[in-house]
Design a protein around this motif. Structure first.
Motif, PDB file in Angstrom:
ATOM      1  N   GLY A   1       0.821  -1.210   0.000  1.00 13.76           N
ATOM      2  CA  GLY A   1       0.000   0.000   0.000  1.00 13.76           C
ATOM      3  C   GLY A   1       0.853   1.256   0.000  1.00 13.76           C
ATOM      4  N   ASP A   2       0.467   2.226   0.831  1.00 15.44           N
ATOM      5  CA  ASP A   2       1.156   3.508   0.815  1.00 15.44           C
ATOM      6  C   ASP A   2       2.494   3.493   1.555  1.00 15.44           C
ATOM      7  OD1 ASP A   2       0.310   3.367   3.423  1.00 15.44           O
ATOM      8  OD2 ASP A   2      -0.930   5.178   3.358  1.00 15.44           O
ATOM      9  N   LYS A   3       2.876   2.337   2.097  1.00 15.61           N
ATOM     10  CA  LYS A   3       4.198   2.239   2.713  1.00 15.61           C
ATOM     11  C   LYS A   3       5.291   2.180   1.658  1.00 15.61           C
ATOM     12  CE  LYS A   3       2.632   0.095   6.990  1.00 15.61           C
ATOM     13  NZ  LYS A   3       1.262   0.544   6.727  1.00 15.61           N
ATOM     14  N   ALA A   4       4.932   1.805   0.437  1.00 20.10           N
ATOM     15  CA  ALA A   4       5.904   1.693  -0.638  1.00 20.10           C
ATOM     16  C   ALA A   4       5.863   2.928  -1.524  1.00 20.10           C
ATOM     17  CB  ALA A   4       5.622   0.453  -1.483  1.00 20.10           C
ATOM     18  N   THR A   5       7.038   3.325  -1.987  1.00 17.79           N
ATOM     19  CA  THR A   5       7.110   4.382  -2.999  1.00 17.79           C
ATOM     20  C   THR A   5       7.408   3.797  -4.373  1.00 17.79           C
ATOM     21  OG1 THR A   5       9.464   4.744  -2.546  1.00 17.79           O
ATOM     22  CG2 THR A   5       7.879   6.066  -1.291  1.00 17.79           C
ATOM     23  N   ALA A   6       7.895   2.553  -4.407  1.00 22.00           N
ATOM     24  CA  ALA A   6       8.157   1.882  -5.676  1.00 22.00           C
ATOM     25  C   ALA A   6       8.269   0.388  -5.431  1.00 22.00           C
ATOM     26  CB  ALA A   6       9.443   2.410  -6.317  1.00 22.00           C
ATOM     27  N   VAL A   7       7.875  -0.389  -6.437  1.00 21.38           N
ATOM     28  CA  VAL A   7       8.085  -1.841  -6.436  1.00 21.38           C
ATOM     29  C   VAL A   7       8.589  -2.205  -7.829  1.00 21.38           C
ATOM     30  CG1 VAL A   7       7.070  -4.121  -6.159  1.00 21.38           C
ATOM     31  CG2 VAL A   7       6.193  -2.211  -4.792  1.00 21.38           C
ATOM     32  N   ALA A   8       9.729  -2.883  -7.885  1.00 15.11           N
ATOM     33  CA  ALA A   8      10.317  -3.238  -9.171  1.00 15.11           C
ATOM     34  C   ALA A   8      10.786  -4.684  -9.137  1.00 15.11           C
ATOM     35  CB  ALA A   8      11.485  -2.315  -9.499  1.00 15.11           C
TER      36      ALA A   8
ATOM     37  N   THR B   1      12.166 -13.820  -4.232  1.00 16.11           N
ATOM     38  CA  THR B   1      12.736 -13.127  -3.079  1.00 16.11           C
ATOM     39  C   THR B   1      12.351 -11.668  -3.118  1.00 16.11           C
ATOM     40  OG1 THR B   1      14.798 -12.660  -4.253  1.00 16.11           O
ATOM     41  CG2 THR B   1      14.711 -14.695  -2.965  1.00 16.11           C
ATOM     42  N   VAL B   2      12.283 -11.069  -1.950  1.00 14.44           N
ATOM     43  CA  VAL B   2      11.859  -9.672  -1.827  1.00 14.44           C
ATOM     44  C   VAL B   2      12.867  -8.928  -0.979  1.00 14.44           C
ATOM     45  CG1 VAL B   2      10.061  -8.087  -1.056  1.00 14.44           C
ATOM     46  CG2 VAL B   2       9.433 -10.332  -2.006  1.00 14.44           C
ATOM     47  N   VAL B   3      13.322  -7.788  -1.479  1.00 13.65           N
ATOM     48  CA  VAL B   3      14.248  -6.918  -0.758  1.00 13.65           C
ATOM     49  C   VAL B   3      13.510  -5.625  -0.435  1.00 13.65           C
ATOM     50  CG1 VAL B   3      16.402  -5.617  -0.887  1.00 13.65           C
ATOM     51  CG2 VAL B   3      16.232  -7.875  -1.961  1.00 13.65           C
ATOM     52  N   VAL B   4      13.635  -5.173   0.804  1.00 14.65           N
ATOM     53  CA  VAL B   4      13.037  -3.900   1.213  1.00 14.65           C
ATOM     54  C   VAL B   4      14.173  -2.876   1.393  1.00 14.65           C
ATOM     55  CG1 VAL B   4      11.693  -2.683   2.967  1.00 14.65           C
ATOM     56  CG2 VAL B   4      11.095  -5.048   2.336  1.00 14.65           C
TER      57      VAL B   4
ATOM     58  N   VAL C   1      13.797 -17.031 -11.086  1.00 14.39           N
ATOM     59  CA  VAL C   1      13.443 -16.699  -9.702  1.00 14.39           C
ATOM     60  C   VAL C   1      13.414 -15.183  -9.581  1.00 14.39           C
ATOM     61  CG1 VAL C   1      14.016 -16.950  -7.262  1.00 14.39           C
ATOM     62  CG2 VAL C   1      14.522 -18.809  -8.861  1.00 14.39           C
ATOM     63  N   PRO C   2      12.267 -14.563  -9.687  1.00 17.89           N
ATOM     64  CA  PRO C   2      12.206 -13.098  -9.626  1.00 17.89           C
ATOM     65  C   PRO C   2      12.680 -12.559  -8.278  1.00 17.89           C
ATOM     66  CG  PRO C   2      10.150 -14.024 -10.448  1.00 17.89           C
ATOM     67  CD  PRO C   2      10.946 -15.162  -9.901  1.00 17.89           C
ATOM     68  N   GLU C   3      13.392 -11.462  -8.333  1.00 19.63           N
ATOM     69  CA  GLU C   3      13.727 -10.714  -7.133  1.00 19.63           C
ATOM     70  C   GLU C   3      12.952  -9.404  -7.191  1.00 19.63           C
ATOM     71  OE1 GLU C   3      17.813 -10.331  -5.420  1.00 19.63           O
ATOM     72  OE2 GLU C   3      17.503  -8.214  -5.957  1.00 19.63           O
ATOM     73  N   LEU C   4      12.184  -9.148  -6.179  1.00 19.46           N
ATOM     74  CA  LEU C   4      11.358  -7.951  -6.118  1.00 19.46           C
ATOM     75  C   LEU C   4      11.975  -6.975  -5.122  1.00 19.46           C
ATOM     76  CD1 LEU C   4       8.865  -8.392  -7.960  1.00 19.46           C
ATOM     77  CD2 LEU C   4       9.473 -10.512  -6.807  1.00 19.46           C
ATOM     78  N   ARG C   5      12.030  -5.733  -5.505  1.00 21.81           N
ATOM     79  CA  ARG C   5      12.593  -4.694  -4.626  1.00 21.81           C
ATOM     80  C   ARG C   5      11.484  -3.705  -4.289  1.00 21.81           C
ATOM     81  NH1 ARG C   5      17.766  -2.512  -3.701  1.00 21.81           N
ATOM     82  NH2 ARG C   5      17.773  -0.292  -3.158  1.00 21.81           N
ATOM     83  N   ILE C   6      11.217  -3.587  -2.996  1.00 20.29           N
ATOM     84  CA  ILE C   6      10.226  -2.623  -2.510  1.00 20.29           C
ATOM     85  C   ILE C   6      10.974  -1.449  -1.892  1.00 20.29           C
ATOM     86  CG2 ILE C   6       8.258  -2.206  -0.990  1.00 20.29           C
ATOM     87  CD1 ILE C   6       7.696  -5.163  -0.971  1.00 20.29           C
ATOM     88  N   THR C   7      10.746  -0.272  -2.418  1.00 19.41           N
ATOM     89  CA  THR C   7      11.324   0.936  -1.839  1.00 19.41           C
ATOM     90  C   THR C   7      10.286   1.572  -0.935  1.00 19.41           C
ATOM     91  OG1 THR C   7      12.633   1.280  -3.846  1.00 19.41           O
ATOM     92  CG2 THR C   7      12.420   3.148  -2.333  1.00 19.41           C
ATOM     93  N   VAL C   8      10.683   1.846   0.317  1.00 19.23           N
ATOM     94  CA  VAL C   8       9.767   2.427   1.298  1.00 19.23           C
ATOM     95  C   VAL C   8      10.228   3.818   1.671  1.00 19.23           C
ATOM     96  CG1 VAL C   8       9.006   0.204   2.223  1.00 19.23           C
ATOM     97  CG2 VAL C   8      11.022   1.317   3.194  1.00 19.23           C
ATOM     98  N   ARG C   9       9.312   4.592   2.226  1.00 26.65           N
ATOM     99  CA  ARG C   9       9.598   6.013   2.447  1.00 26.65           C
ATOM    100  C   ARG C   9      10.556   6.256   3.611  1.00 26.65           C
ATOM    101  NH1 ARG C   9       4.161   5.242   4.128  1.00 26.65           N
ATOM    102  NH2 ARG C   9       3.887   5.526   6.385  1.00 26.65           N
ATOM    103  N   ASP C  10      10.527   5.362   4.647  1.00 22.97           N
ATOM    104  CA  ASP C  10      11.408   5.572   5.801  1.00 22.97           C
ATOM    105  C   ASP C  10      11.537   4.270   6.584  1.00 22.97           C
ATOM    106  OD1 ASP C  10       9.005   5.334   7.302  1.00 22.97           O
ATOM    107  OD2 ASP C  10       8.705   7.507   7.259  1.00 22.97           O
TER     108      ASP C  10
ATOM    109  N   SER D   1      18.100 -13.817   6.042  1.00 21.39           N
ATOM    110  CA  SER D   1      19.252 -13.083   5.514  1.00 21.39           C
ATOM    111  C   SER D   1      18.970 -11.594   5.380  1.00 21.39           C
ATOM    112  CB  SER D   1      19.633 -13.642   4.140  1.00 21.39           C
ATOM    113  OG  SER D   1      18.651 -13.302   3.171  1.00 21.39           O
ATOM    114  N   GLY D   2      17.876 -11.139   5.971  1.00 23.52           N
ATOM    115  CA  GLY D   2      17.468  -9.750   5.824  1.00 23.52           C
ATOM    116  C   GLY D   2      16.529  -9.539   4.659  1.00 23.52           C
ATOM    117  N   ARG D   3      16.231 -10.609   3.931  1.00 22.25           N
ATOM    118  CA  ARG D   3      15.290 -10.540   2.831  1.00 22.25           C
ATOM    119  C   ARG D   3      14.025 -11.309   3.193  1.00 22.25           C
ATOM    120  NH1 ARG D   3      18.536 -11.069  -2.883  1.00 22.25           N
ATOM    121  NH2 ARG D   3      20.172  -9.536  -2.445  1.00 22.25           N
TER     122      ARG D   3
END
Length: 300
Positions: free
Chosen positions: A236-243, A293-296, A250-259, A280-282
């Motif tokens: 939702g609004d916690k993310a500023t971008a998802v790529a 996998t998802v990286v924040v 094996v897709p790796e998804l990167r979620i960029t958050v505001r803070d 592993s932090g992911r």
């Protein structure tokens, strides 16, 4: 608890899969059944429809005369909008009530004929689609349901096509065979995908990839986009971008958050949404048939 979206084109055989899942212990939420329930005699929904479209939409027994309602409600766009403004909130509220009443370890199966058309797929942990060749569906509709051939073709044409369905499907169930064969295939999905997915999410652990199901991906090119949409629905609004990125299927998804606070809040949401921490932090997929996998990361 997980939510599974179940759909398929008219005549594809979705009801057989819904019945199989229910027999295995699935908590079935049937959109068509709810749509009928909210306008039963003496219901608030039926009273609102009568106020909007007149008593002529009632039969002699006081129940809704659906053809009479259709003649009035689909006469123009304004009438269609009025109909939807009455029924959609009632259907949504009843659906949510049923989901809220489900056990904490439930596999909630939402049987929704127009799931693809209404763009609801990202809001489910898994989407199961029943597919069959159009010619076979036409034959079933005319011989088993007694529909006129032109009517059956028009109903098929009014729905999403197979390419659109495959783009949002996590599981594609081919129903070119017998109902018994379809039930066996649905049972395997229940045992090898749905119950493990629910157990993994409840335990907060990533899945061990099942090579059979990973190879059965319905539309590999659409997978990154499908996962991106699902992560947007979770964040939702916690993310500023998802790529999406990644190689070797094996897709790796990167979620960029505001803070940092948003990143912390996102962790439990990802776990509940099917992407628990991997140590592993992911984060990683809890679905044994859909590795990812998802990286924040914090915004620059």
């Amino acid at each position: 608890m997980i939510r599974v979206g179940l759909t398929g084109g008219i005549g594809a055989g979705k009801s057989t899969v819904a019945r199989t899942f229910a027999e295995r212990g699935g908590y079935l939420v049937d959109a068509d059944k709810i749509a009928r329930e909210v306008v039963e005699p003496d219901s608030d929904g039926l009273r609102q429809l009568v106020d909007a479209f007149g008593p002529e939409i009632l039969g002699a027994d006081g129940a809704l005369d659906r053809p009479a309602l259709a003649a009035r409600a689909f006469a123009d766009e304004q009438s269609r909008t009025l109909l939807n403004s009455i029924t959609h909130p009632l259907i949504g509220a009843r659906t949510q009530q049923l989901i809220d009443e489900a056990p904490t370890d439930a596999v909630v199966v939402q049987d929704i004929p127009l799931l693809v058309e209404s763009k609801m797929a990202p809001f489910f942990h898994l989407v199961v689609i029943v597919g069959a060749d159009e010619a076979l569906r036409l034959e079933r509709l005319t011989t088993l349901r007694g529909l006129d051939a032109d009517d059956a073709r028009a109903r098929i044409a009014a729905q999403a096509d197979d390419a659109q369905r495959r783009a949002v499907a996590d599981v594609w169930l081919d129903n070119s065979g017998t109902p018994e064969q379809l039930a066996v295939a649905a049972g395997r999905i229940w045992d090898e995908r749905l119950r493990p997915l629910e157990a993994n999410i409840r335990a907060g652990r990533p899945a061990t990839v099942d090579p059979h199901w990973a190879a059965a991906e319905p539309d590999r090119e659409a997978l990154p986009g499908r996962l991106t949409n699902r992560l947007w629905a979770i964040a939702g609004d916690k993310a500023t971008a998802v790529a999406a990125a990644g190689e070797a299927g094996v897709p790796e998804l990167r979620i960029t958050v505001r803070d940092a606070a948003a990143a912390e809040d996102l962790g439990p949401l990802l776990t509940a949404g099917g992407f628990p921490p991997d140590g592993s932090g992911r984060y990683a997929s809890a679905d044994p048939g859909r590795p990812a996998t998802v990286v924040v990361a914090l915004a620059d």
